[in-house]
Every structure is written in structure tokens, then in C-alpha cells.
Design a protein around this motif. Structure first.
Motif, PDB file in Angstrom:
ATOM      1  N   ASN A   1      40.936  87.703  38.010  1.00  0.00           N
ATOM      2  CA  ASN A   1      41.040  86.242  37.952  1.00  0.00           C
ATOM      3  C   ASN A   1      40.277  85.572  39.091  1.00  0.00           C
ATOM      4  O   ASN A   1      39.373  84.759  38.847  1.00  0.00           O
ATOM      5  N   PRO A   2      40.597  85.874  40.371  1.00  0.00           N
ATOM      6  CA  PRO A   2      39.812  85.244  41.449  1.00  0.00           C
ATOM      7  C   PRO A   2      38.347  85.658  41.442  1.00  0.00           C
ATOM      8  O   PRO A   2      37.482  84.873  41.855  1.00  0.00           O
ATOM      9  N   LEU A   3      38.038  86.874  40.966  1.00  0.00           N
ATOM     10  CA  LEU A   3      36.644  87.288  40.886  1.00  0.00           C
ATOM     11  C   LEU A   3      35.885  86.413  39.894  1.00  0.00           C
ATOM     12  O   LEU A   3      34.749  85.981  40.159  1.00  0.00           O
ATOM     13  N   ALA A   4      36.504  86.126  38.750  1.00  0.00           N
ATOM     14  CA  ALA A   4      35.872  85.249  37.759  1.00  0.00           C
ATOM     15  C   ALA A   4      35.687  83.846  38.324  1.00  0.00           C
ATOM     16  O   ALA A   4      34.665  83.191  38.059  1.00  0.00           O
ATOM     17  N   CYS A   5      36.644  83.375  39.110  1.00  0.00           N
ATOM     18  CA  CYS A   5      36.520  82.051  39.729  1.00  0.00           C
ATOM     19  C   CYS A   5      35.380  82.034  40.746  1.00  0.00           C
ATOM     20  O   CYS A   5      34.657  81.037  40.871  1.00  0.00           O
ATOM     21  N   THR A   6      35.216  83.124  41.484  1.00  0.00           N
ATOM     22  CA  THR A   6      34.118  83.212  42.440  1.00  0.00           C
ATOM     23  C   THR A   6      32.776  83.203  41.723  1.00  0.00           C
ATOM     24  O   THR A   6      31.824  82.532  42.151  1.00  0.00           O
ATOM     25  N   ILE A   7      32.684  83.931  40.627  1.00  0.00           N
ATOM     26  CA  ILE A   7      31.457  83.935  39.827  1.00  0.00           C
ATOM     27  C   ILE A   7      31.155  82.531  39.330  1.00  0.00           C
ATOM     28  O   ILE A   7      30.001  82.078  39.332  1.00  0.00           O
ATOM     29  N   ALA A   8      32.201  81.803  38.914  1.00  0.00           N
ATOM     30  CA  ALA A   8      31.999  80.435  38.422  1.00  0.00           C
ATOM     31  C   ALA A   8      31.495  79.512  39.517  1.00  0.00           C
ATOM     32  O   ALA A   8      30.789  78.535  39.239  1.00  0.00           O
TER      33      ALA A   8
END
Length: 423
Positions: free
Chosen positions: A299-306
């Protein structure tokens, strides 16, 4: 100073769901009961949304946020001391204190969906992905604490007997740590409302707080400035052009965006969490803990990518939603097949179920972030409705799953150590 605002926005975001996520990882044996308790707390966002719709300007987010975060901190403190207490109801002991305080925490976290993100709309749009990063960490941080605690870790003794190992620290300390996280959220919000840099950077981008959402076509757009000037990165390579920041979307486009919001949240907050144990435990305790922890990290990894690779392409978001739905369908199929899912005794089966949960969470988390960013560029009201639709989708998923899990017994639990399934 901008870096400090990013840090505060991230810590503020962790308070959105950290309390309920903490309950999930600490008491994983009650997933469907926790789900329905959480969804009953939607009375909070419903009341706030109705007031926003029919009495705009009557109640701003700031006092509501102060109130709900303070209640969340207090409820976590009380849980540390009262979670094990029971009360006799109809001659049977029931965990009234636990579920009563769980409802209070759910009321806090559900209300955050319609207050936290609209408050972030008052700041520069570049802080919205940072907020979502914090929201992602609200699941990851309790998972890390639970891993350090070692609760629920088991081994097979005498081949067929499941033996649970003692925890490294008590549930009392776990809930105290949750209270500290909620306290940090409260402190971050206080400084966000007081720090001059946060408001000086966003003075020209402040969205009005009394917009009524009579028609999607009437939603005004603003022209936020991203750090360094210019427009935000439009798309990933090959994802196609995206609408400019101030473009007006059609009614059909807004309907598609909000449908994505409802569908994604029904899967991630209502449907799949109710069956994670059924889909993973047949593969063993290690597979279950890896899927829970690594999906929390996704979840936080996807937010960082975004944050670094944002894309407003609705085609891409739709494709990611389909991909995430596919991974969710596989997870659901394994839960339905419990206690004897596919490739149960194979290392490939263990790896696939963990990977499926990670990709399910990661792909749909990216969709959540980017739909929030898109609606932030429209208006403050659009984000309030984002939170309302988010909770509506979560409620629908939970109401669908509760009778299947608890009334009709559609899913069968598994004890990996004593399973006797055909090879």
C-alpha cells in the motif's frame, strides 16, 4: 519547510486507519465481525456528508478532525486496559468493552474518510500523495509492530498438532503503541493548521469549503502549482495524454471515477479482508503472515510510486482496477476452496497466494491515490463525496460478506498442521 509539511502530512495520514488496522492484525480471528462493526460506524461520515450537502459551511473539517482523533487516542488507551473484559449477555460472556471501543475507533476512522482528505485539499496538491502514503503506512506500521510482537506465530508439533508460540510483548503494550500513533497524528494535525509554510505555499490553491455538489459539471476546477512550477507529471510513458488540471470532466467521466472509487474500496475494505485468513491459512502460518505483512507494505509502496509516477489516464486506472480485481478473484477462489486450495503442498502455491495478495493491494492502492488526486483538482466538495462513496463501497462489500461468512458458513477454516487433502 516544504519537506516538513510533507512529513506532517504523512504522519497525519497514518491516523486515518491506524487504529482499526491495528485491531485487524492483533485480533485476526474475528475478521467478519470487525468488518461489520466498522461498517456500522458509517453513521459518522453519513451525518457529516448530509450536513455538507444540505447545510454547507455549518461544520468545517478542522474541529471535527480534532474531536475524532482525540476520541481515537482515548479509545486506544482504554483498549489497553479493558480489551479482555467481558459482560454476561443472555447468560453468555461477550466482549462488550472490546467491541464497544472498536466501534468508537471505527467511527473515528470512517469519519476520517470525509474529513482528512477534504482538509488536505486546502494545501498544495503535491501533498495529497504524501497523505495517501501516510494512509498506506496506517496499515504497515501496525503490521510491523505485530511482527515484532510475534503474536499468532505457530509451528506444527508432533506433525499434526498446531502449537502457538508465546508473544514477545503483551496486547496491553500493543494498544498503548496504537494510542501513541494516534497521538502523533493529533500533533501533526495541530502543526499543519499552525505552520505558516503550509498555508503560504497553498494560499492561491485554497478550495472554498462551502461548495454544494449539485451537478458534476458545475464542479469548479482550480489550477494548483506543483513544486518547481509548471504542471504535474501527466502520465507514465505509453499511458496516453491526460486532461489538464483545470479541465471539466463530463458527467459520464465523473460517474466512471466514482464507480472506480466504490468498486475498489468494496474489494479492499469490505469483501477481501473478510476472507484473507481462509485464502492463506491453508498454505500455512508463514504464508498467512507474509501475505498480511507484504500486502500492507504494498500500500505505501504504491502511494510512493504515485508520488513520482503519477498518471491521470482513466484508461490506465481502469486497467489497473481490472488487474486488481483479477488478483482479488484468485484470492477469493482460494478462500472458497479452503481448506484444500490449489497447489496447497507446493512452494509455488505458497508463493502465488502471497504474490496475489501483494499485487491485489498494490494495484488498487495506486487507483485510490490517483482518483483522489484527480478529484482534488476539481473541488473541496468532490473530495467530501470521494470519502462518502469510499465508505459506501466499503459498507456494501461488508454487508455482502457478513452473512456468507457468519450465517451460512460458506467458507471453511483450515488448520495447516492437521489438514488431510488429496495430493
Amino acid at each position: 519547510m516544504a519537506l516538513l509539511v510533507h512529513l506532517l502530512a504523512c504522519v497525519f495520514g497514518t491516523g486515518s486507519w491506524v487504529a482499526i488496522n491495528g485491531l485487524w492484525v492483533e485480533v485476526p480471528c474475528l475478521p467478519s465481525y470487525l468488518t461489520i462493526t466498522i461498517q456500522l460506524a458509517n453513521v459518522g461520515p453519513l451525518l457529516f456528508t448530509l450536513l455538507h450537502r444540505f447545510r454547507p459551511g455549518l461544520l468545517s473539517e478542522v474541529p471535527v478532525i480534532y474531536g475524532v482523533v482525540a476520541v481515537g487516542t482515548l479509545a486506544c488507551l482504554l483498549l489497553a486496559f479493558l480489551w479482555r473484559f467481558t459482560s454476561p449477555i443472555a447468560g453468555q460472556p461477550h466482549s462488550t468493552a472490546f467491541f464497544g471501543l472498536a466501534f468508537c475507533l471505527a467511527l473515528v476512522d470512517c469519519t476520517s474518510s470525509v474529513t482528512f482528505l477534504p482538509f488536505m485539499a486546502r494545501l498544495q496538491p503535491s501533498y495529497v500523495p504524501t497523505y495517501f502514503l501516510g494512509e498506506g503506512l496506517s496499515g504497515f506500521l501496525p503490521a510491523l509492530v505485530a511482527l515484532a510482537q510475534g503474536a499468532g506465530v505457530a509451528r506444527c508439533a508432533n506433525v499434526t498438532e498446531t502449537q502457538y508460540l508465546p508473544a514477545n510483548f503483551s496486547t496491553h503494550l500493543f494498544f498503548l503503541l496504537l494510542a501513541a500513533m494516534m497521538g502523533a497524528c493529533l500533533a501533526a494535525f495541530f502543526f499543519l493548521t499552525r505552520l505558516p509554510a503550509a498555508w503560504e505555499l497553498s494560499r492561491q490553491n485554497l478550495c472554498p469549503s462551502n461548495i454544494s455538489l449539485h451537478s458534476f459539471q458545475e464542479i469548479p476546477g482550480d489550477s494548483p502549482q506543483w513544486p518547481g512550477g509548471g504542471e504535474p507529471a501527466s502520465t507514465e510513458k505509453g499511458s496516453g495524454p491526460s486532461p489538464p488540471e483545470g479541465a471539466t470532466y463530463s458527467l459520464a467521466t465523473f460517474a466512471f471515477i466514482y464507480t472506480l472509487v466504490a468498486w475498489v474500496n468494496s474489494l479492499t475494505n469490505g469483501i477481501l479482508p473478510s476472507v484473507q485468513a481462509y485464502s492463506c491459512l491453508p498454505y500455512g502460518n508463514v504464508a498467512y503472515h507474509l501475505s498480511a505483512t507484504l500486502s500492507s507494505m504494498a500500500n505505501p509502496l504504491a502511494c510512493t510510486i504515485a508520488m513520482f509516477l503519477p498518471s491521470r489516464s482513466l484508461a490506465l486506472l481502469g486497467a489497473l482496477s481490472l488487474a486488481g480485481t483479477g488478483f482479488g478473484a484468485y484470492n477469493m477462489a482460494m478462500a472458497v476452496m479452503s481448506p484444500c486450495p490449489l497447489l496447497q503442498r507446493s512452494p509455488w502455491g505458497h508463493a502465488i497466494i502471497v504474490l496475489s495478495w501483494v499485487l491485489f493491494t498494490g494495484s488498487l492502492s495506486y487507483v485510490k491515490v490517483m482518483t483522489g488526486v484527480i478529484l482534488r483538482s476539481r473541488s473541496h466538495s468532490a473530495l467530501v463525496w470521494y470519502g462518502a462513496v469510499e465508505q459506501l463501497g466499503s459498507l456494501t462489500g461488508a454487508l455482502l460478506m457478513f452473512p456468507l461468512v457468519n450465517i451460512y458458513g460458506f467458507f471453511k477454516s483450515a488448520d495447516y498442521c492437521s489438514l488431510q487433502c488429496p495430493a
